[in-house]
Write an enzyme that holds these catalytic residues in place. Structure first.
Site, PDB file in Angstrom:
ATOM      1  N   MET A   1       0.844  -1.198   0.000  1.00  0.00           N
ATOM      2  CA  MET A   1       0.000   0.000   0.000  1.00  0.00           C
ATOM      3  C   MET A   1       0.878   1.246   0.000  1.00  0.00           C
ATOM      4  O   MET A   1       1.707   1.413   0.899  1.00  0.00           O
ATOM      5  CB  MET A   1      -0.913   0.024   1.231  1.00  0.00           C
ATOM      6  CG  MET A   1      -1.877  -1.142   1.315  1.00  0.00           C
ATOM      7  SD  MET A   1      -2.959  -1.018   2.768  1.00  0.00           S
ATOM      8  CE  MET A   1      -1.789  -1.392   4.083  1.00  0.00           C
TER       9      MET A   1
ATOM     10  N   ILE B   1       1.801  -5.138   8.219  1.00  0.00           N
ATOM     11  CA  ILE B   1       3.222  -4.822   8.347  1.00  0.00           C
ATOM     12  C   ILE B   1       3.446  -3.322   8.175  1.00  0.00           C
ATOM     13  O   ILE B   1       3.028  -2.746   7.170  1.00  0.00           O
ATOM     14  CB  ILE B   1       4.050  -5.601   7.303  1.00  0.00           C
ATOM     15  CG1 ILE B   1       3.855  -7.109   7.494  1.00  0.00           C
ATOM     16  CG2 ILE B   1       5.528  -5.245   7.406  1.00  0.00           C
ATOM     17  CD1 ILE B   1       4.496  -7.940   6.403  1.00  0.00           C
TER      18      ILE B   1
ATOM     19  N   GLY C   1       1.338   4.270   4.766  1.00  0.00           N
ATOM     20  CA  GLY C   1       2.204   3.439   3.926  1.00  0.00           C
ATOM     21  C   GLY C   1       2.614   2.138   4.576  1.00  0.00           C
ATOM     22  O   GLY C   1       3.186   2.141   5.651  1.00  0.00           O
ATOM     23  N   SER C   2       2.333   0.996   3.954  1.00  0.00           N
ATOM     24  CA  SER C   2       2.574  -0.271   4.617  1.00  0.00           C
ATOM     25  C   SER C   2       2.266  -1.435   3.693  1.00  0.00           C
ATOM     26  O   SER C   2       2.200  -1.280   2.485  1.00  0.00           O
ATOM     27  CB  SER C   2       1.712  -0.344   5.881  1.00  0.00           C
ATOM     28  OG  SER C   2       0.436   0.221   5.635  1.00  0.00           O
ATOM     29  N   ARG C   3       2.010  -2.613   4.293  1.00  0.00           N
ATOM     30  CA  ARG C   3       1.820  -3.823   3.498  1.00  0.00           C
ATOM     31  C   ARG C   3       0.990  -4.853   4.268  1.00  0.00           C
ATOM     32  O   ARG C   3       1.032  -4.898   5.500  1.00  0.00           O
ATOM     33  CB  ARG C   3       3.195  -4.383   3.158  1.00  0.00           C
ATOM     34  CG  ARG C   3       3.226  -5.762   2.547  1.00  0.00           C
ATOM     35  CD  ARG C   3       4.650  -6.065   2.143  1.00  0.00           C
ATOM     36  NE  ARG C   3       5.023  -7.439   2.376  1.00  0.00           N
ATOM     37  CZ  ARG C   3       6.261  -7.892   2.268  1.00  0.00           C
ATOM     38  NH1 ARG C   3       7.249  -7.066   1.965  1.00  0.00           N
ATOM     39  NH2 ARG C   3       6.536  -9.152   2.480  1.00  0.00           N
TER      40      ARG C   3
END
Length: 229
Positions: free
Chosen positions: A99, A157, A187-189
Site C-alpha cells: 500500500m 506490516i 504506507g505499509s503492506r
C-alpha cells in the site's frame, strides 16, 4: 449527488484527529504566508483522503478469499507464517499487497471465520515493498479459522513511513469476508498466507481492491458420489 460521492468518500474515525492537526497547522501557515498556507490545504486534503473508508461490494460465493488491502501485489512466494501465531511451520503461499501513501489503508478480512489469535510484534521500519519487511518490520498478525477447520493468516506490516498499526478485533471474534479489522497509518503492506493446496488467482503487479478483488479460492469440497439421472 452521485458524482459528488465519486470524489468525496466517508472518512474512518481514526483519521479525525490527524485531519484536525493538519487543519490547525494550515491556519498557522496562512498567518505566515498565503502560499505556504495553500500547501497546508493540499496536505490536509491528502490526510483526509488517506483515511477514506469507502463502501465495498464483497463477492458472496463461499470459499472466495479476497484482498485485505488496496494496493499492488508485490510478492508471491512460499514462506512460513509468523511464529507468534503458533501455526505449523510448513511454508505456505504468501501473497503480499503493498500500500502506498495514496491507497485506502482500511484493512478487511480475507475470508469469513473465527479470529483464533492476534499477535503484535514490534520491529524495524524498512520499506514495506522489500521481502525482509515480513520478517523484520513491526507487524500485527491474525490467524483466522474457517468453518471447515482450515486456517489462514493475515499480517499487517508497518512500512518506511508507517509507525502505527491499528487492529479492531480480538481473539474469538467471528468475522465475515470483507469486514473491516484494522488499518495502518501512512504506507505499509499486508501479507496473506493461504491454506495448504490453495493457489493465488492474482499476479505480481496486479492492482487490488480491499474486500472486492478475489485473491484465491478454496477448493470445492466433494459432497460424495452423485447419481446420474
Amino acid at each position: 449527488m452521485q458524482m459528488l460521492g465519486t470524489f468525496i468518500k466517508p472518512m474512518h474515525p481514526e483519521g479525525t484527529k490527524f485531519v484536525a492537526i493538519f487543519a490547525t497547522a494550515t491556519l498557522g501557515l496562512f498567518l505566515l504566508s498565503p502560499v505556504v498556507g495553500w500547501i497546508g490545504v493540499g496536505l490536509t486534503i491528502w490526510c483526509y483522503y488517506f483515511f477514506r473508508d469507502p463502501k465495498r461490494i464483497t463477492p458472496t460465493r463461499p470459499g472466495l478469499i479476497v484482498s485485505p488491502a488496496d494496493g499492488i501485489v508485490s510478492l508471491i512466494e512460499p514462506a512460513a507464517p509468523p511464529a507468534e501465531l503458533g501455526m505449523a511451520e510448513t511454508p505456505l503461499t504468501r501473497v503480499s499487497v503493498f500500500m502506498s501513501v495514496f491507497n485506502c489503508h482500511v484493512n478487511r478480512t480475507p475470508i469469513a471465520g473465527e479470529i483464533t489469535s492476534v499477535a503484535y510484534r514490534p520491529g524495524k521500519f524498512f520499506n514495506a515493498s522489500l521481502d525482509k519487511a515480513s520478517a523484520d518490520n513491526e507487524r500485527n498478525s491474525l490467524c483466522i479459522r474457517m468453518p471447515n477447520g482450515q486456517e489462514l493468516a493475515v499480517v499487517q506490516i508497518a512500512g518506511l513511513v508507517a509507525r502505527r498499526i491499528v487492529c479492531f478485533v480480538t481473539p474469538d471474534a467471528q468475522m465475515q469476508t470483507g469486514e473491516r479489522f484494522g488499518l495502518i497509518r501512512f504506507g505499509s503492506r499486508l501479507d496473506v498466507y493461504l491454506p495448504p493446496g490453495v493457489s493465488p488467482l492474482v499476479s505480481i503487479g496486479q492492482t487490488m481492491i480491499a474486500g472486492e478483488t478475489v485473491l484465491a479460492e478454496m477448493p470445492v469440497e466433494d459432497d460424495g458420489p452423485r447419481t446420474e439421472l
